[in-house]
Motif scaffolding. Structure first.
Motif: not given
Length: 356
Positions: A1-3, A248-249, A270-274
């Motif tokens: 999923m993207k922005t 959101g990451g 939090s390190g959410l890379g996505k």
């Protein structure tokens, strides 16, 4: 999923806002001077902050309009410019332009060439574009609709789709310039440069870049010194009608704005890379946001703040307990263009209050 950005392959949402799907690729968008900047900032941003005892509510938004340069530029064509997909695109006429994202449409209008725009996609929501015909079905480009308007230049992004429609437009002999999508403040001048070069108005592009940079710089002076106590903000993407609830990451597109506004993007921290991940109580608890940033239509789709705090995990966060919610209109939040100073200033006002 993207922005959640603009016109790209994604789930249909007839209100013009983005609904991410797993197949979607990244699109997907700021003391007298400071006060003036803050007043400008609320034009078209629709910001409100719900926070008893903390942030003051932002004033009602002014009409959703772009502000063209004072002088209409005279294009110097033909030009040959590089496209983000590796092609070299030769433009001989800018008389009939079709931008396939709201952000690109905004840039063309702000350059003073709105009279040459003959269509829009569903994400171009500002007032000057309201009467233009729509050439997307949901968020997918209709090649037939585009070609029926006899464009002399089509502006797209690397994620505009479907790919078959873009290729069909190119096969018809129409110049198609592809622009890289924006992820942060550093992308603002790059996008303005790309569009102004294709339209043969590089000098106007330079003027717009300077004006935009000056306004962003003026707004950034209004961020109060926070030291280690910066407010923590989680960016949530919501579409209650489609049961879409995403956190959101680092690649959501919001981090650059939040950091410039003097906040910490909890998804990035939090390190959410996505770009986006489904909301879970565990992820929200780990993020522990002091405030939640949402798009206006997203908040509306879940029934406002009352509905937002019913999403599992939200009510248990500091933001949920304080009902501290920041909102920016869908059509401008992640555009990263000529109105980014307005978005940034609205965020600063909502985060830090009128006295910031």
């Amino acid at each position: 999923m993207k922005t959640p950005r603009s016109s790209e392959p994604q789930s249909d949402d007839q209100d013009g806002a983005f609904v991410p799907t797993p197949a979607a690729s990244h699109r997907f968008p700021r003391l007298a001077v400071a006060v003036t900047a803050l007043a400008l900032a609320l034009t078209g941003c629709g910001g409100t902050a719900t926070s008893p005892g903390s942030s003051a509510p932002a004033p009602a938004a002014a009409p959703d309009r772009v502000e063209p340069l004072a002088a209409t530029p005279q294009p110097a064509l033909p030009v040959t410019v590089p496209s983000a997909d590796g092609a070299q695109v030769t433009v001989t006429s800018g008389d009939r332009v079709i931008p396939l994202t709201g952000s690109l449409n905004e840039i063309v209008h702000t350059l003073g060439l709105g009279g040459q725009v003959v269509a829009r996609d569903i994400t171009a929501t500002f007032e000057q574009a309201a009467t233009l015909p729509v050439v997307t079905r949901g968020h997918d480009v209709s090649a037939e609709s585009v070609l029926s308007l006899r464009p002399t230049l089509v502006l797209a992004e690397t994620t505009t789709g479907p790919a078959e429609a873009i290729q069909q437009i190119r096969d018809a002999g129409i110049p198609v310039l592809v622009v890289a999508p924006a992820k942060g403040l550093d992308d603002v001048p790059k996008r303005i440069d790309a569009v102004s070069a294709a339209l043969g108005v590089r000098e106007a592009g330079a003027q717009l870049n300077q004006r935009t940079a000056d306004r962003i710089a003026a707004v950034r002076k209004n961020v109060p010194a926070a030291g280690d106590k910066k407010p923590r903000v989680a960016f949530l993407y919501l579409r209650g009608t489609a049961s879409v609830y995403l956190l959101g990451g680092s690649d959501s597109g919001a981090a650059s704005l939040l950091e410039a506004a003097g906040a910490v993007d909890t998804g990035k921290e939090s390190g959410l890379g996505k770009d986006f991940t489904p909301i879970t109580s565990e992820a929200l608890a780990a993020a522990a946001p002091d405030a939640i940033l949402v798009m206006s239509k997203g908040l509306e789709s879940v029934g406002g703040v009352d509905g937002l705090v019913k999403i599992p995990g939200v009510a248990q966060t500091p933001a949920g307990m304080d009902r501290r919610v920041l909102t920016i209109d869908d059509g401008v939040l992640l555009n990263y263009g000529p109105r980014t100073d307005q978005v940034l200033a609205s965020l600063i006002t909502q985060l830090h209050g009128k006295g910031a």
